[in-house]
Scaffold this active site. Structure first.
Site, PDB file in Angstrom:
ATOM      1  N   ASP A 182      86.983  61.238  69.821  1.00  0.00           N
ATOM      2  CA  ASP A 182      85.918  60.411  69.244  1.00  0.00           C
ATOM      3  C   ASP A 182      85.403  61.049  67.953  1.00  0.00           C
ATOM      4  O   ASP A 182      84.516  60.505  67.294  1.00  0.00           O
ATOM      5  CB  ASP A 182      84.801  60.140  70.258  1.00  0.00           C
ATOM      6  CG  ASP A 182      84.097  61.393  70.716  1.00  0.00           C
ATOM      7  OD1 ASP A 182      84.494  62.502  70.305  1.00  0.00           O
ATOM      8  OD2 ASP A 182      83.120  61.264  71.496  1.00  0.00           O
ATOM      9  N   SER A 183      85.990  62.217  67.570  1.00  0.00           N
ATOM     10  CA  SER A 183      85.772  62.731  66.211  1.00  0.00           C
ATOM     11  C   SER A 183      86.249  61.698  65.197  1.00  0.00           C
ATOM     12  O   SER A 183      85.935  61.807  64.002  1.00  0.00           O
ATOM     13  CB  SER A 183      86.518  64.053  66.012  1.00  0.00           C
ATOM     14  OG  SER A 183      87.880  63.920  66.396  1.00  0.00           O
TER      15      SER A 183
ATOM     16  N   ASP B 211      89.923  59.763  74.205  1.00  0.00           N
ATOM     17  CA  ASP B 211      88.555  60.229  74.471  1.00  0.00           C
ATOM     18  C   ASP B 211      87.684  59.074  74.959  1.00  0.00           C
ATOM     19  O   ASP B 211      87.698  57.985  74.364  1.00  0.00           O
ATOM     20  CB  ASP B 211      87.960  60.740  73.152  1.00  0.00           C
ATOM     21  CG  ASP B 211      87.263  62.066  73.296  1.00  0.00           C
ATOM     22  OD1 ASP B 211      87.106  62.550  74.424  1.00  0.00           O
ATOM     23  OD2 ASP B 211      86.889  62.630  72.244  1.00  0.00           O
TER      24      ASP B 211
ATOM     25  N   LYS C 148      89.889  62.039  78.147  1.00  0.00           N
ATOM     26  CA  LYS C 148      89.015  63.215  78.059  1.00  0.00           C
ATOM     27  C   LYS C 148      87.573  62.749  78.148  1.00  0.00           C
ATOM     28  O   LYS C 148      87.239  61.676  77.632  1.00  0.00           O
ATOM     29  CB  LYS C 148      89.242  63.981  76.750  1.00  0.00           C
ATOM     30  CG  LYS C 148      88.336  65.204  76.609  1.00  0.00           C
ATOM     31  CD  LYS C 148      88.698  66.071  75.414  1.00  0.00           C
ATOM     32  CE  LYS C 148      88.139  65.594  74.104  1.00  0.00           C
ATOM     33  NZ  LYS C 148      86.671  65.475  74.053  1.00  0.00           N
TER      34      LYS C 148
ATOM     35  N   GLU D 121      83.312  64.499  78.274  1.00  0.00           N
ATOM     36  CA  GLU D 121      82.495  65.691  78.063  1.00  0.00           C
ATOM     37  C   GLU D 121      81.622  65.975  79.282  1.00  0.00           C
ATOM     38  O   GLU D 121      81.201  65.060  79.986  1.00  0.00           O
ATOM     39  CB  GLU D 121      81.615  65.509  76.818  1.00  0.00           C
ATOM     40  CG  GLU D 121      82.422  65.390  75.539  1.00  0.00           C
ATOM     41  CD  GLU D 121      81.561  65.293  74.276  1.00  0.00           C
ATOM     42  OE1 GLU D 121      80.308  65.370  74.381  1.00  0.00           O
ATOM     43  OE2 GLU D 121      82.145  65.155  73.191  1.00  0.00           O
TER      44      GLU D 121
ATOM     45  N   GLU E 291      84.681  74.321  73.583  1.00  0.00           N
ATOM     46  CA  GLU E 291      84.319  74.190  72.165  1.00  0.00           C
ATOM     47  C   GLU E 291      83.164  75.117  71.815  1.00  0.00           C
ATOM     48  O   GLU E 291      82.117  75.113  72.480  1.00  0.00           O
ATOM     49  CB  GLU E 291      83.943  72.730  71.843  1.00  0.00           C
ATOM     50  CG  GLU E 291      83.554  72.562  70.370  1.00  0.00           C
ATOM     51  CD  GLU E 291      83.597  71.135  69.855  1.00  0.00           C
ATOM     52  OE1 GLU E 291      84.000  70.222  70.605  1.00  0.00           O
ATOM     53  OE2 GLU E 291      83.215  70.940  68.683  1.00  0.00           O
TER      54      GLU E 291
HETATM   55  O1  KIV Z   1      86.762  64.368  69.492  1.00  0.00           O
HETATM   56  C1  KIV Z   1      87.421  65.392  69.267  1.00  0.00           C
HETATM   57  O2  KIV Z   1      88.186  65.494  68.305  1.00  0.00           O
HETATM   58  C2  KIV Z   1      87.283  66.502  70.193  1.00  0.00           C
HETATM   59  C3  KIV Z   1      87.932  67.791  69.837  1.00  0.00           C
HETATM   60  C4  KIV Z   1      87.126  68.487  68.825  1.00  0.00           C
HETATM   61  C5  KIV Z   1      88.194  68.626  71.021  1.00  0.00           C
HETATM   62  O3  KIV Z   1      86.632  66.378  71.189  1.00  0.00           O
END
Ligand code: KIV
Length: 288
Positions: free
Chosen positions: A68-69, A107, A137, A139, A205
């Site tokens: 989600d970056s 994510d 993924k 959090e 992280e």
């Molecule tokens: O969203 C993302 O790119 C991430 C990485 C920094 C692990 O969670």
């Protein structure tokens, strides 16, 4: 944990390693577990579109994260918080289409799993069915263990993410996590909680290198570090940061492997000057 024999730890497609292996089938979470058994380190990059993902796939990157970056690095938001599940589904599907070998991890964005396990399952199911990702993924450590457990029981592999969790930026800011005795003990509890819930790997992280090394020793699932020192099993970087495309400041832990912002700016200016000066297109670029 149960020790695997040498035969069991050899990748089933005859390839030697996650990175540098010859196999063309998709990497699975079982391959990831076997790599930990072999003590093999592996790289992960983010990707947000099919073309970039195909470059990384051809380069042999075994795991790609549709992070989600994308909020900051692809969609123009200031943080990851506004990113929606619809957006993640579109981006994840593109990355899956652009790749043949890499395990694609999608994510779950902020607001798509915090309500509880059932919401998490509904959201993850969309990424698996509509986008075709091989894993998701999310959090959170102890606070997310019920979500992880239900997804894993439902057949969806989960990569956990602890330490700095950017979706909580409004509560925690962007600060190193796990400094001090109590914070370190909490990070260890979080790591064990996600492993016990069935996560196949965990992102660490922005945590002190010594603590990340300890977590890596204690867990039997691989740790994926970002700003967590050299001892984790895998390393992940945001591709636009490590290739020098991101404008402005990037975190101190990023190593810059290219300067795409300069390369692309120079190419755009050269094109513009050719057009303005009448030197593009030439005869060779014309059809008759
Ligand atoms: O969203 C993302 O790119 C991430 C990485 C920094 C692990 O969670």
């Amino acid at each position: 944990m149960t020790q695997l024999s040498a035969a069991q730890t050899t990748p089933s497609d005859g390839s030697k390693a996650l990175y540098g292996g010859k196999g063309t089938r998709r990497i699975t979470v079982r391959d990831i577990a076997l790599a930990k058994e072999r003590g093999e380190k592996w790289p992960m990059l983010t990707a947000y579109d099919a073309m970039t993902a195909s470059v990384f796939d051809e380069a042999g990157i075994p795991v790609m994260l549709v992070g989600d970056s994308a909020g900051n690095c692809h969609l123009g938001y200031d943080t990851t918080v506004p990113v929606t599940l619809d957006e993640m589904t579109v981006l994840s599907a593109a990355v899956v289409r652009g790749t043949k070998r890499a395990l694609i991890v999608g994510d779950l964005p902020f607001g798509s799993y915090q309500e509880g396990p059932v919401q998490a399952l509904r959201s993850a199911t969309r990424l698996v069915k509509e986008a075709g990702v091989g894993a998701v993924k999310l959090e959170g450590g102890e606070r997310s263990h019920e979500q992880i457990r239900l997804l894993v029981e439902s057949g969806i592999p989960v990569m956990a993410h602890i330490g700095l969790t950017p979706q909580s930026v409004n509560a925690m800011g962007y600060r190193v996590q796990g400094r001090g005795e109590e914070a370190a003990a909490q990070l260890l509890r979080d790591a064990k909680a996600v492993q016990d819930a069935g996560a196949f790997a965990v992102v660490l992280e922005l945590v002190p290198a010594e603590l990340a090394a300890e977590v890596t020793r204690v867990l039997h699932i691989p740790t994926v570090g970002i700003g967590a020192g050299p001892e984790t099993d895998a390393q992940v970087l945001v591709w636009t940061d490590m290739m020098g495309l991101t404008g402005g400041r990037v975190p101190k832990f990023v190593k810059k492997y290219a300067d795409l912002r300069t390369v692309m700016g120079d190419a755009a200016r050269a094109f513009a000057e050719d057009v303005v000066g009448g030197t593009f297109p030439l005869e060779e670029h014309s059809v008759h």
